[in-house]
Structure formats: C-alpha cells, structure tokens
Design a protein around this motif. Structure first.
Motif, PDB file in Angstrom:
ATOM      1  N   PRO A   1       0.813  -1.226   0.000  1.00  0.00           N
ATOM      2  CA  PRO A   1       0.000   0.000   0.000  1.00  0.00           C
ATOM      3  C   PRO A   1       0.845   1.274   0.000  1.00  0.00           C
ATOM      4  O   PRO A   1       0.524   2.253   0.679  1.00  0.00           O
ATOM      5  CB  PRO A   1      -0.817  -0.132   1.285  1.00  0.00           C
ATOM      6  CG  PRO A   1       0.092  -0.873   2.205  1.00  0.00           C
ATOM      7  CD  PRO A   1       0.838  -1.855   1.328  1.00  0.00           C
ATOM      8  N   TYR A   2       1.961   1.257  -0.722  1.00  0.00           N
ATOM      9  CA  TYR A   2       2.816   2.436  -0.837  1.00  0.00           C
ATOM     10  C   TYR A   2       3.596   2.342  -2.154  1.00  0.00           C
ATOM     11  O   TYR A   2       3.702   1.271  -2.756  1.00  0.00           O
ATOM     12  CB  TYR A   2       3.785   2.546   0.347  1.00  0.00           C
ATOM     13  CG  TYR A   2       4.532   1.265   0.661  1.00  0.00           C
ATOM     14  CD1 TYR A   2       5.662   0.880  -0.072  1.00  0.00           C
ATOM     15  CD2 TYR A   2       4.132   0.431   1.702  1.00  0.00           C
ATOM     16  CE1 TYR A   2       6.348  -0.291   0.209  1.00  0.00           C
ATOM     17  CE2 TYR A   2       4.802  -0.747   1.995  1.00  0.00           C
ATOM     18  CZ  TYR A   2       5.901  -1.098   1.251  1.00  0.00           C
ATOM     19  OH  TYR A   2       6.575  -2.267   1.521  1.00  0.00           O
ATOM     20  N   PHE A   3       4.101   3.483  -2.603  1.00  0.00           N
ATOM     21  CA  PHE A   3       4.922   3.522  -3.812  1.00  0.00           C
ATOM     22  C   PHE A   3       6.355   3.121  -3.473  1.00  0.00           C
ATOM     23  O   PHE A   3       6.814   3.310  -2.338  1.00  0.00           O
ATOM     24  CB  PHE A   3       4.921   4.924  -4.419  1.00  0.00           C
ATOM     25  CG  PHE A   3       3.570   5.420  -4.844  1.00  0.00           C
ATOM     26  CD1 PHE A   3       2.884   4.823  -5.893  1.00  0.00           C
ATOM     27  CD2 PHE A   3       2.970   6.478  -4.176  1.00  0.00           C
ATOM     28  CE1 PHE A   3       1.638   5.277  -6.287  1.00  0.00           C
ATOM     29  CE2 PHE A   3       1.718   6.941  -4.555  1.00  0.00           C
ATOM     30  CZ  PHE A   3       1.045   6.338  -5.613  1.00  0.00           C
ATOM     31  N   GLN A   4       7.076   2.592  -4.463  1.00  0.00           N
ATOM     32  CA  GLN A   4       8.493   2.277  -4.310  1.00  0.00           C
ATOM     33  C   GLN A   4       9.264   2.953  -5.435  1.00  0.00           C
ATOM     34  O   GLN A   4       8.971   2.735  -6.604  1.00  0.00           O
ATOM     35  CB  GLN A   4       8.732   0.771  -4.343  1.00  0.00           C
ATOM     36  CG  GLN A   4       8.011   0.023  -3.230  1.00  0.00           C
ATOM     37  CD  GLN A   4       8.383  -1.442  -3.174  1.00  0.00           C
ATOM     38  OE1 GLN A   4       9.539  -1.790  -2.928  1.00  0.00           O
ATOM     39  NE2 GLN A   4       7.419  -2.307  -3.390  1.00  0.00           N
TER      40      GLN A   4
ATOM     41  N   ILE B   1       4.834   6.852   7.201  1.00  0.00           N
ATOM     42  CA  ILE B   1       6.174   7.435   7.334  1.00  0.00           C
ATOM     43  C   ILE B   1       7.040   6.921   6.186  1.00  0.00           C
ATOM     44  O   ILE B   1       7.268   5.707   6.062  1.00  0.00           O
ATOM     45  CB  ILE B   1       6.810   7.051   8.678  1.00  0.00           C
ATOM     46  CG1 ILE B   1       5.928   7.527   9.836  1.00  0.00           C
ATOM     47  CG2 ILE B   1       8.218   7.639   8.800  1.00  0.00           C
ATOM     48  CD1 ILE B   1       6.333   6.970  11.188  1.00  0.00           C
ATOM     49  N   ALA B   2       7.499   7.818   5.327  1.00  0.00           N
ATOM     50  CA  ALA B   2       8.370   7.408   4.222  1.00  0.00           C
ATOM     51  C   ALA B   2       9.637   6.782   4.783  1.00  0.00           C
ATOM     52  O   ALA B   2      10.159   7.221   5.812  1.00  0.00           O
ATOM     53  CB  ALA B   2       8.711   8.608   3.348  1.00  0.00           C
TER      54      ALA B   2
ATOM     55  N   MET C   1       7.182  -1.501   7.473  1.00  0.00           N
ATOM     56  CA  MET C   1       6.397  -1.215   8.667  1.00  0.00           C
ATOM     57  C   MET C   1       6.138   0.286   8.814  1.00  0.00           C
ATOM     58  O   MET C   1       5.012   0.724   9.077  1.00  0.00           O
ATOM     59  CB  MET C   1       7.132  -1.742   9.904  1.00  0.00           C
ATOM     60  CG  MET C   1       6.431  -1.497  11.217  1.00  0.00           C
ATOM     61  SD  MET C   1       7.479  -1.957  12.616  1.00  0.00           S
ATOM     62  CE  MET C   1       8.708  -0.637  12.535  1.00  0.00           C
ATOM     63  N   PHE C   2       7.184   1.097   8.607  1.00  0.00           N
ATOM     64  CA  PHE C   2       7.017   2.551   8.709  1.00  0.00           C
ATOM     65  C   PHE C   2       6.124   3.072   7.585  1.00  0.00           C
ATOM     66  O   PHE C   2       5.227   3.895   7.824  1.00  0.00           O
ATOM     67  CB  PHE C   2       8.375   3.240   8.655  1.00  0.00           C
ATOM     68  CG  PHE C   2       9.160   3.174   9.940  1.00  0.00           C
ATOM     69  CD1 PHE C   2       8.713   3.815  11.079  1.00  0.00           C
ATOM     70  CD2 PHE C   2      10.354   2.471  10.002  1.00  0.00           C
ATOM     71  CE1 PHE C   2       9.434   3.759  12.269  1.00  0.00           C
ATOM     72  CE2 PHE C   2      11.085   2.404  11.173  1.00  0.00           C
ATOM     73  CZ  PHE C   2      10.628   3.051  12.313  1.00  0.00           C
ATOM     74  N   ALA C   3       6.368   2.604   6.347  1.00  0.00           N
ATOM     75  CA  ALA C   3       5.620   3.116   5.199  1.00  0.00           C
ATOM     76  C   ALA C   3       4.131   2.814   5.315  1.00  0.00           C
ATOM     77  O   ALA C   3       3.284   3.620   4.915  1.00  0.00           O
ATOM     78  CB  ALA C   3       6.179   2.531   3.907  1.00  0.00           C
TER      79      ALA C   3
END
Length: 443
Positions: A141-144, A198-199, A192-194
């Motif tokens: 659920p985040y961009f890479q 949190i980036a 876990m942070f992303a």
C-alpha cells in the motif's frame, strides 16, 4: 548478530526451494507459503515468484527460466523480500541459491501441483522444506522509487518507500549494521514505517571491503556522511517534510546514526536499535567474552583473551616492536580458545592500522557524539545481547544525553532478548508508536 544473520540466510534458502517447483499447466508465479526445517529451527516462510517484465502470469514460463525471479520473507525473523539468485525452473525441478555470510546455500526441489517439496544444503545447513501456493502476490500500500545519492565521489543506491497519500511526509532513513549491507536487510522495518504513513529510505551500504583480506576499510564517520547525504536527498524532495526526517540505526548503524545527527540540524529524531555506547576496544572484549563463555571456556581463559586484546590495542595506539608482539600472538594462538576470538593472527601492519575499521576507529567513543544530540531519542536493547554490552552502553548513552540536557529520551531494555531484540512481543509497537507520537502523518 552473525548467528542471527546466518540463520536467516539458511532459512531463506529453504524458502527459495519452495518457490522452485511448478507443474507446467499451472502458474508458478505467485505466493508460496510453508515451513522450512534446519537443525534447531522451524521457520514459517513466504516465497514470491515473479516473471521479469512485471507479468506475474506463468503461461509462457516453461523453457524460459531466465525470466523467473524470486524473493523470500520470514515474518518471524523480520526478513521481507530478500532476493534469491540462480533461480531455475525446468518442470518439475526447481533450483535456488542464497548467498549468505560468505557461503552459498543451495536448494533443490520438485513441484507437484500446488505444493513444492525438497531439501536445502550448504555449509552446516541441511533439511527439508514444504510449501503450498496461496495465490497471487499483492502490491504493497505504498509507492516504491529507486533513488541514487552522493557523498563526495561515492554513489549510493536505494529504494524509497513512499505513502500513497498526497502531501509532505515524515521520513526515516535506515542505517546498516556491520553484516547487513543490503537495502533488503531492513526492508521489513521500512515496510512497517511506510504502512503507517512514514516514508522510509533503505539503501545499499557502500563497499567496505578491500584488498587486505576483505576487512572493512571505511571510517565510521564516512558512513555517517553517507547517511547525511541521504538526509540531503530527502530534504530536497517536495513530498517529504524537511523538518521531520529521522535516522534509524541497527548495531553498527546505531553507532553511525549519532555521529551523523551530531553534525546536522536536519535530523529530527534518532532511533538506536542495539547500537553500542562503548568503543571497539571494549566491544571486542565483551563479544569475545560472551562467545567464549557460551562455548564453555573458563573465566581465566576469558581474562587471558581480554589481556591479549589490551596488548594488541596498545600496539595499535602507540606502536612498539612488531616481532615481540608477533611472538606473543604465536603463543596465544596455540591456546584452544584463540580461534573463537577477534584476536589477529599476526601483528597489524601500518597499512592495516590506518585503513581497517577495527583499528582506525578503535577508540572512537559514541558518547562523544551522544552528548551533542538534542532531538528526541529512542534507544532499545535486548537484555541478553551477546554482541553489545547493554548495561554499559545504556548507561553511557543516558549520561551523555543528560549532559546534552536532552529532555526527550526513551531507553528500553527488553528482557530475555538478544541483539536483534527477539523475542520481544512489544518491540515493534514500541518503536512505531514512539515515532508516530513525534511526527505528523499525512492523512
């Protein structure tokens, strides 16, 4: 630390094996989950298979093994998405390899429908595995984003895990330990942070080896410079909050992080994960003593090692007659405990003293940097750490932060946990909740 890394590697290889099997009429690309067993360890493993080019269907994979890649994850060991190498699939046979701790671990197995079974071998590792296909690989659920940044003439590469919400995000930079040089070694924590807004920047450590036996030849302060270059990269982005960029460091990284933070006003918080608060001179004596004690050597033999360490350290600091020291080392290395220590077999040369990290940073004191840290600090240790002297490290870090008049300091020592702070059920929540209380997440 080294034991834990080797164990992860061994288990990872087992996982690779599972991914390798596949029936031609069914897709291999996707997620496979199961169990790998090596002596003394029973691990839950997740293997993800991919086709190069982003296509995760395996309609045309047979006979085109060069298109297949795979990663391994061991959630209980906090390993996520570690790439496997030499992935070859000639139905029903599958082959994988994992390079770990200077040894190659090899897997060979066979697929039968939705299951893969086989054996893993390499070094002291040998055991069975069994995996079952559970479906497709879902996107996080985040961009890479692949990124590059520079510290002088050194170019570093990494992956930025960026929350999908629009706006300027808080960020954390994850700094390596001495034996965890790949960005993927800390992908679990970055993920876990992303996932919580949190980036997270994970990056590959610069090449720290050299011609002199491959020993680390990079000064700790240069590694700190690398992390500050990462801060500069994030600070320049319009999707990062420049006032909420923190540093996270494990083991050696927990030593590098305060060196960096002490030099920059751009670091907003600091997380120390089993980072030492003592010098290499003290650290090596402690680690040697713990290792020898675990192997059953006597306290008298441990004392002999500490005295030998002190004698070598004095030579490194002040010089002396190299042949006299060599004669002493030859005598020491006849003792049964010597091969289990960090003592050198020969007198360090001038080139080694000025280039090897162990010698050039022998008396580099972390406390000299901690007492210049004024931003929020979370320092975490495992009570049974056999690499870092926890009581001494926590006390020295706390005293240094007190001298700095730092008012936001949290130090946690987790009972019955080791260098990776396992087992400790509340460790991850402690770290994540502490961070979320000190940043503003974009909703």
């Amino acid at each position: 630390m080294y034991k834990a890394i080797t164990l992860l590697a061994m288990t990872a290889l087992l996982c690779n094996c599972s991914a390798s099997s596949r029936a031609k009429e069914e897709p291999l690309a996707g997620r496979w989950e199961g169990v790998a067993e090596v002596p003394g360890h029973h691990a839950q493993v997740v293997i993800d298979f991919f086709l190069r080019g982003g296509e995760n269907r395996s309609d045309s994979i047979q006979g085109s093994e060069e298109r297949l890649t795979a990663t391994i994850s061991l959630p209980a060991e906090r390993l996520l998405g570690k790439p496997l190498v030499n992935v070859r699939y000639l139905p029903p046979h599958l082959h994988f390899e994992l390079q770990a701790a200077e040894q190659r671990i090899v897997f060979d197995g066979q697929r039968n429908g939705d299951t893969i079974a086989g054996a893993v071998h390499g070094g002291s590792v040998e055991g069975p595995f069994s995996f079952r296909r559970t479906g497709d690989v879902s996107s996080p659920p985040y961009f890479q984003e692949e990124v590059r940044f520079h510290n002088g003439d050194v170019t570093l590469a990494g992956t930025l895990l960026m929350p999908r919400t629009a706006g300027r995000h808080p960020a954390v930079i994850l700094i390596h330990g001495s034996s965890t040089p790949s960005r993927n070694d800390f992908r679990f924590y970055g993920d876990m942070f992303a996932r919580r807004g949190i980036a997270a920047l994970i990056y590959d450590k610069r090449n720290v080896g050299g011609d002199l036996g491959g020993a680390s030849r990079v000064d700790m302060r240069d590694l700190a410079g690398d992390s500050l270059a990462a801060v500069g990269l994030l600070k320049a982005r319009n999707d990062i909050n420049p006032r909420q960029i923190g540093l996270w460091g494990h083991s050696q990284g927990g030593w590098v992080a305060p060196i960096a933070a002490a030099q920059s006003k751009d670091v907003a918080f600091l997380i120390n994960f089993s980072g030492p608060g003592v010098t290499y001179a003290e650290l090596n004596k402690y680690a040697d003593g713990m290792r020898l004690r675990a192997l059953g050597f006597s306290e008298a033999e441990i004392w002999q090692d500490a005295e030998a360490q002190s004698r070598v350290n004095e030579y490194v600091r002040r010089g002396g007659d190299n042949q006299t020291l060599q004669t002493f080392l030859d005598e020491v290395w006849r003792k049964p405990w010597a091969s289990h220590t960090t003592l050198p077999r020969r007198t360090p040369s001038e080139a080694e003293i000025h280039s090897w990290l162990q010698w050039r940073n022998l008396d580099l004191d972390p406390a000299d940097y901690w007492d210049r840290i004024h931003v929020p600090v979370l320092a975490m240790f495992g009570e049974r750490d056999d690499v870092v002297p926890v009581a001494a490290s926590a006390a020295r870090i706390e005293a240094a932060l007190r001298r700095a008049r730092n008012k936001d300091v949290t130090i946690r020592i987790f009972p019955n946990a080791g260098h990776t702070i396992q087992p400790a059920p509340d460790f991850l929540d402690t770290m994540l909740n502490w961070t979320l209380q000190r940043v503003t997440v974009v909703r």
